[in-house]
Design an enzyme around this catalytic site. Structure first.
Site, mmCIF file in Angstrom:
data_model
loop_
_atom_site.group_PDB
_atom_site.id
_atom_site.type_symbol
_atom_site.label_atom_id
_atom_site.label_comp_id
_atom_site.label_asym_id
_atom_site.label_seq_id
_atom_site.Cartn_x
_atom_site.Cartn_y
_atom_site.Cartn_z
ATOM 1 N N GLU A 276 16.909 -7.735 8.648
ATOM 2 C CA GLU A 276 16.370 -7.757 10.019
ATOM 3 C C GLU A 276 15.850 -9.156 10.358
ATOM 4 O OE1 GLU A 276 13.866 -4.241 9.148
ATOM 5 O OE2 GLU A 276 14.609 -3.465 11.048
ATOM 6 N N GLU B 261 17.004 1.439 4.251
ATOM 7 C CA GLU B 261 15.751 2.175 4.487
ATOM 8 C C GLU B 261 15.919 3.679 4.380
ATOM 9 O OE1 GLU B 261 16.752 -0.437 6.142
ATOM 10 O OE2 GLU B 261 15.070 -1.745 6.635
HETATM 11 N N1 CAA Z 1 9.462 -3.900 -2.399
HETATM 12 C C1 CAA Z 1 8.724 -3.995 -3.505
HETATM 13 N N2 CAA Z 1 9.233 -4.155 -4.743
HETATM 14 C C2 CAA Z 1 10.572 -4.215 -4.841
HETATM 15 C C3 CAA Z 1 11.424 -4.107 -3.721
HETATM 16 C C4 CAA Z 1 10.821 -3.959 -2.445
HETATM 17 N N3 CAA Z 1 11.530 -3.895 -1.321
HETATM 18 N N4 CAA Z 1 12.696 -4.179 -4.146
HETATM 19 C C5 CAA Z 1 12.661 -4.343 -5.476
HETATM 20 N N5 CAA Z 1 11.364 -4.369 -5.890
HETATM 21 C C6 CAA Z 1 10.900 -4.567 -7.269
HETATM 22 C C7 CAA Z 1 11.287 -3.429 -8.188
HETATM 23 O O1 CAA Z 1 10.323 -2.398 -8.156
HETATM 24 C C8 CAA Z 1 11.342 -4.106 -9.547
HETATM 25 O O2 CAA Z 1 10.020 -4.249 -10.001
HETATM 26 P P1 CAA Z 1 9.672 -4.150 -11.573
HETATM 27 O O3 CAA Z 1 10.464 -5.247 -12.213
HETATM 28 O O4 CAA Z 1 8.198 -4.331 -11.589
HETATM 29 O O5 CAA Z 1 10.122 -2.771 -11.989
HETATM 30 C C9 CAA Z 1 11.857 -5.500 -9.196
HETATM 31 O O6 CAA Z 1 11.590 -5.686 -7.794
HETATM 32 C C10 CAA Z 1 13.342 -5.691 -9.436
HETATM 33 O O7 CAA Z 1 14.036 -4.619 -8.830
HETATM 34 P P2 CAA Z 1 15.270 -3.884 -9.532
HETATM 35 O O8 CAA Z 1 14.939 -3.584 -10.946
HETATM 36 O O9 CAA Z 1 15.676 -2.769 -8.647
HETATM 37 O O10 CAA Z 1 16.356 -5.083 -9.513
HETATM 38 P P3 CAA Z 1 17.893 -5.072 -9.186
HETATM 39 O O11 CAA Z 1 18.322 -6.490 -9.240
HETATM 40 O O12 CAA Z 1 18.587 -4.038 -9.984
HETATM 41 O O13 CAA Z 1 18.016 -4.565 -7.652
HETATM 42 C C11 CAA Z 1 17.564 -4.534 -5.306
HETATM 43 C C12 CAA Z 1 17.525 -5.326 -6.630
HETATM 44 C C13 CAA Z 1 19.015 -4.248 -4.906
HETATM 45 C C14 CAA Z 1 16.899 -5.370 -4.255
HETATM 46 C C15 CAA Z 1 16.850 -3.175 -5.474
HETATM 47 O O14 CAA Z 1 15.584 -3.405 -6.055
HETATM 48 C C16 CAA Z 1 16.625 -2.443 -4.187
HETATM 49 O O15 CAA Z 1 17.509 -1.736 -3.720
HETATM 50 N N6 CAA Z 1 15.415 -2.584 -3.615
HETATM 51 C C17 CAA Z 1 15.042 -1.878 -2.433
HETATM 52 C C18 CAA Z 1 15.567 -2.573 -1.226
HETATM 53 C C19 CAA Z 1 15.149 -1.837 0.001
HETATM 54 O O16 CAA Z 1 15.220 -0.621 0.085
HETATM 55 N N7 CAA Z 1 14.720 -2.604 1.022
HETATM 56 C C20 CAA Z 1 14.269 -2.050 2.238
HETATM 57 C C21 CAA Z 1 12.793 -1.962 2.180
HETATM 58 S S1 CAA Z 1 12.175 -1.062 3.538
HETATM 59 C C22 CAA Z 1 12.146 -2.125 4.809
HETATM 60 O O17 CAA Z 1 12.532 -3.246 4.731
HETATM 61 C C23 CAA Z 1 11.532 -1.490 6.045
HETATM 62 C C24 CAA Z 1 11.608 -2.299 7.246
HETATM 63 O O18 CAA Z 1 12.514 -2.179 8.034
HETATM 64 C C25 CAA Z 1 10.498 -3.181 7.597
#
Ligand code: CAA
Ligand code: NAI
Length: 697
Positions: free
Chosen positions: A104, A125
C-alpha cells in the site's frame, strides 16, 4: 543505521527503511518515514524522492504484533495520503518483498520500479482475518483493474515482479541495481506532474457484469471465515462505484468490522503460533545444524512416495528403496504421475517437473542409502519390521546421518534403541498426502540430539512444511487427540446421530471435512487393523462396533466405493440407508435408546474431547505449548484457521465453563470424559492456555 535514513544523490532524496527482520511498519518506522518525507518535500534542493527498503524486504506490511494495542499516530493511511499528495515525484524502489501495508505504501508512491527477482508482492491481509486498511482496496483496483485486484485481495496470494509489471502494478523492472534504476526513473519525472493512483478514474465498462455477486456467492467456505472476505468484496466494490474519498471511508469501515471479529484474532494468533513452533526451547543458534543435501527414503508406498515428492519439490536429490521391483515401479510411476499432473495444472512448468524427476534414484538395495544425509523409513507399520530396517540402516548409513521414522503409532524410543546411535534417530511424522499436507510432527525421542531437532525443524521449513515438536506417546500429539475425538464420534453414532448429521454439523462449523468422511477417505481398514491389534475391551470395544462391522462388510471407504457413505463415480458422497439401518440395529443390540443429537452438541462434544486430551498432552509435556497443538490441528487435520484451533477455542469458551461442561459430560458418560488436571488447575486460577504459553517464553 537508523530505522529510516535519508541520503541524497544530487537532487534526489533516497529514503531507506531499515527495520529488521521484515521492515514491518510499526510505530517507530511510520514516525521515521513521516519525518523523512516532510523534510524531503520541504527541502527546496530535493526535486524527486525515492523510497526503498533493505535486504530482501521493501516492507512486509503493518506490524502484526501491534494489532492488539491502540494504534498511535502517524497512522499508515494518512502517511500514505501525504506521500501521494507530494508535488515532487516519489518513486518506490521495490528491492524485495512488499506485502500488505508495504505494498500500500508503494501504491501511494507515484511510480514503482521493482527488481526482476522480487517474488512476493501482495495484499495478504485476508489471511489475518482483516482487509487492506491503508488504501489498498481503492488503489490496487485503480492500478491493475477491478477484477484482478479483487482476486488478489480476496485470496491474499503473492505475485512476482514480472506478473506485477504485466498487470500494471510495476512501472519498470530492474535487472541489476534497483535503487540506481529508481533514481534514474525519478530524474526522468522531475518537473512533470506526478501520476497519483488515487486521482485516476476506474473505467466501469471494464468491470465484468455480476463480478461482486459472483464473488459473494463463492466465499461460503473461505479459509478466512465469514467476515473478512465479505468485507474485502464490499471495499473493492466501493472502489469500483464511488469516488476515492468515499471508497476510503468504506474501506475503513469494512476494515474495522473485520478487525473486530473473533476470526481476525484467531487468524493472527495462528500466524504467530506457527512461527513460535519453530522455536525449540534450549536449542539456540549456537547448536550447529547438520548438513543435509541428499535424502534416502525406505518404502515407496502411500507415504514414501508422498515424502519423496515433497523433497524433490524442495530441490533435494532423493534415493528411494523398495523391497520388490513391482512395488518400486509402482512407486516411481506414482511420483512421475504426480509431478506431471502438477505441470499439467500449471503449478510447475514441464521443465521443473522433468528436473525434479531427474533427481530421483530408484533402488532395490538399502546399501544405496549409505551416502544419504537423511534417511526416512516409511515401511509397513510393524515394529518387528521397523526394527529390522533400523538395524540394517545403522550398519549402512554414514556417520552423522539423521535416521528418521515416519511411524504414526509406534514407540520411537524402541526403534532408536536397536541402533548404536539413538542420538541420530528422530520421528518425522508426515501426513497424507505427504506432498500436500503442511504439518510435520517432529517426534523427539529420549535420546534425539539437539542438533537433529534443529536440523529437522530447518528442513521442514525448506520443504514448505510446518514443523512442530512432539514427544513419544501413543499417537504422539495429533493422532492421540484424534483418537479421543474419534471415540466420541463413534459414541454419538450409537446414541443416534447419523454420519451425515455429524459430518454436516462439523463442516458447517468450519472443519474442512467431517470425521467420518475423513475416515472413508483415509481407508477404514487402517483403524480396523490398529483396533484388532489392540484387542479393545469394554466401552471402547462397544464404540468400535459400527466401524468394525462396516469394514467386515467389505466397505473400506472411498477406495471400495463405500464406507460410512456410498460414493458415486465422481467420488461424491451419498447417504446410505443401509448404514443408517446398521447404526440403529447396533444401538438396539446394545440397548442404547437413540435420540436426535443437535448440531451444537455434536460440535461441543467434539471440541471438548479434543481440548481435554490436548490438555493432558500438555501436562505430560508431550506437546511444548498449547499453541503448538493448535498449529498441528490447523495444518494437519483440516481444523479451520479462523477458529484458531482446539486450545484457542477452549480459551475462547473460558476454562471455567470448559471445566463445568466436561464435568457435566463426565457425570453423564463416565471415565472417558475424565477432566485433565491442568484444566481444573487453570480454571481455578482463572487462567488461560495462552497465558500458560506466555510464561514459557
Ligand atoms: N509484523 C510483525 N512481525 C512480522 C511480520 C509482520 N507483518 N511479518 C513477519 N514478521 C516476523 C515473524 O513473526 C518472524 O519473527 P520471529 O523471527 O521472531 O519468529 C520474522 O518476522 C520472520 O518471519 P518469517 O519467519 O515468516 O519469515 P519468512 O521469510 O519465511 O516470511 C513473510 C516472510 C513472507 C513476510 C512472512 O513473514 C509473512 O507472510 N508475513 C506476514 C505479511 C503480512 O501478512 N502482511 C500484512 C500485514 S497486515 C497489514 O499490512 C494491514 C494494513 O493494511 C495496514
Ligand atoms: P504402504 O503400505 O502404502 O507402504 C509401505 C511400503 O513399504 C510398501 O510399498 C512396501 O513394499 C514397502 N516395504 C515394506 N518393507 C520394506 C523393506 N524392508 N524395504 C523397503 N520397502 C519396504 O504404507 P504407508 O501408508 O505408506 O505407511 C508407511 C508408514 O507411514 C507406516 O509406518 C505408517 O504408519 C506411516 N504413516 C501412514 C500414514 C497414512 O495415512 N497412510 C500417515 C502417516 C504415517
Amino acid at each position: 543505521m537508523a530505522i529510516v535514513e535519508t541520503q541524497s544523490q544530487g537532487d534526489v532524496a533516497i529514503i531507506r527503511m531499515d527495520n529488521p527482520p521484515v521492515n514491518a511498519l510499526g510505530h517507530a518506522l511510520r514516525a521515521g518515514l513521516e519525518k523523512a518525507f516532510l523534510q524531503a518535500i520541504g527541502d527546496a534542493g530535493v526535486k524527486a524522492i525515492v523510497l526503498t527498503g533493505t535486504g530482501k524486504f521493501f516492507s512486509a506490511g503493518a506490524d502484526i504484533s501491534e494489532f492488539r494495542s491502540e494504534a498511535k499516530e502517524p497512522y499508515l493511511p494518512q502517511l500514505i495520503d501525504k506521500i501521494e499528495a507530494s508535488v515532487k515525484p516519489v518513486v518506490a524502489a521495490v528491492n524485495g518483498t512488499a506485502l500488505g501495508g508495504g505494498l500500500e505504501l508503494a501504491l501511494g508512491c507515484h511510480y514503482r520500479v521493482a527488481g526482476r527477482d522480487v517474488r512476493q508482492l501482495g495484499l495478504p491481509e485476508i489471511k489475518l482475518g482483516i482487509i487492506p486498511g491503508a488504501g489498498g482496496t481503492q488503489r490496487l483496483p485503480r492500478a491493475i483493474g477491478v477484477e484482478a485486484a479483487l482476486q488478489l485481495i480476496t485470496s491474499g496470494v503473492f505475485i512476482d515482479a514480472a506478473k506485477g509489471a504485466s498487470q500494471g502494478l510495476i512501472d519498470s523492472l530492474a535487472d541489476g541495481d534497483v535503487l540506481a534504476a529508481a533514481v534514474l526513473f525519478a530524474r526522468s519525472r522531475i518537473g512533470k506532474p506526478p501520476r497519483r493512483i488515487g486521482e485516476s478514474k476506474i473505467d466501469k465498462s471494464q468491470v465484468p457484469a455480476q463480478l461482486f455477486e459472483k464473488a459473494r456467492a463463492g466465499i461460503a467456505r473461505h479459509p478466512s471465515g465469514p467476515v473478512a472476505p465479505k468485507a474485502a468484496i464490499d471495499a473493492v466494490e466501493a472502489a469500483a462505484t464511488l469516488p476515492i474519498a468515499e471508497g476510503l471511508a468504506r474501506e475503513r469501515q469494512a476494515f474495522r468490522e473485520a478487525a473486530a471479529s473473533p476470526y481476525a484474532r484467531a487468524l493472527q494468533y495462528a500466524f504467530f503460533a506457527e512461527r513460535r513452533a519453530a522455536n525449540l526451547p534450549g536449542i539456540g543458534p549456537a547448536v550447529k545444524q547438520r548438513e543435509v543435501e541428499s535424502i534416502g527414503i525406505v518404502g515407496a508406498g502411500t507415504m514414501g512416495t508422498g515424502i519423496t515428492i515433497a523433497f524433490l519439490n524442495g530441490g533435494y536429490p532423493v534415493t528411494v528403496v523398495e523391497s520388490t521391483p513391482e512395488a518400486l515401479d509402482k512407486g516411481v510411476e506414482r511420483i512421475r504421475d504426480t509431478l506431471s499432473a502438477n505441470a499439467k495444472r500449471g503449478r510447475i512448468t514441464e521443465a521443473q517437473a522433468a528436473d525434479r524427476f531427474a533427481k530421483l534414484t530408484p533402488s532395490l538395495k538399502l546399501e544405496d542409502l549409505g551416502k544419504a544425509d537423511l534417511v526416512i523409513e516409511a515401511v509397513f507399520e510393524n515394529m518387528a519390521l521397523k526394527k529390522e530396517v533400523f538395524e540394517k540402516l545403522d550398519a549402512i548409513a554414514k556417520p552423522g546421518a539423521i535416521i528418521a521414522t515416519n511411524t504414526s503409532t509406534l514407540d520411537v524410543n524402541q526403534i532408536a534403541a536397536v541402533t548404536k546411535r539413538p542420538q541420530d534417530v528422530v520421528g518425522l511424522h508426515f501426513f497424507s498426502p505427504a506432498n500436500i499436507m503442511r504439518l510435520l510432527e517432529i517426534v523427539r525421542a529420549a535420546k534425539t540430539g539437539d542438533d537433529v531437532m534443529a536440523t529437522s525443524m530447518a528442513i521442514a521449513k525448506r520443504i514448505g512444511k510446518v514443523g512442530v515438536q512432539a514427544g513419544v506417546c501413543d499417537g504422539f500429539v495429533g493422532n492421540r487427540m484424534l483418537a479421543s475425538y474419534g471415540g466420541e464420534v463413534q459414541a454419538m453414532l450409537l446414541e443416534g446421530a447419523m454420519p451425515r448429521e455429524i459430518d454436516g454439523a462439523l463442516e458447517a462449523w468450519g472443519m474442512a471435512m467431517g470425521p467420518l468422511a475423513v475416515s472413508d477417505l483415509a481407508g477404514l481398514d487402517v483403524g480396523y487393523r490398529i483396533r484388532k491389534e489392540r484387542k479393545l475391551t469394554g466401552e471402547a470395544a462397544q464404540h468400535a462396533r459400527i466401524a468394525d462391522k462396516i469394514v467386515e462388510m467389505g466397505r473400506l471407504g472411498q477406495k471400495t466405493g463405500a464406507g460410512f457413505y456410498r460414493y458415486d463415480a465422481n467420488r461424491r458422497r451419498q447417504v446410505d440407508p443401509e448404514i443408517e439401518a446398521l447404526i440403529r440395529s447396533e444401538a438396539e443390540a446394545l440397548q442404547i435408546k437413540q435420540r436426535h443429537i443437535p448440531p451444537e452438541e455434536i460440535v461441543e462434544r467434539s471440541l471438548l474431547r479434543l481440548a481435554n486430551e490436548g490438555a493432558k498432552i500438555l501436562e505430560e509435556g508431550i506437546a511444548l505449548r498449547a499453541s503448538d497443538i493448535d498449529t498441528m490441528y490447523l495444518n494437519g487435520y483440516g481444523f479451520p484457521a479462523w477458529r484458531g484451533g482446539p486450545m484457542w477455542q477452549a480459551d475462547a469458551m473460558g476454562l471455567k465453563k470448559l471445566a463445568d461442561r466436561i464435568k457435566a459430560y463426565e457425570a453423564k458418560y463416565g471415565p472417558r470424559w475424565k477432566i485433565a488436571a491442568l484444566i481444573e488447575r487453570l480454571a481455578a486460577e482463572d487462567a488461560t492456555f495462552a497465558a500458560l504459553d506466555a510464561k514459557k517464553r
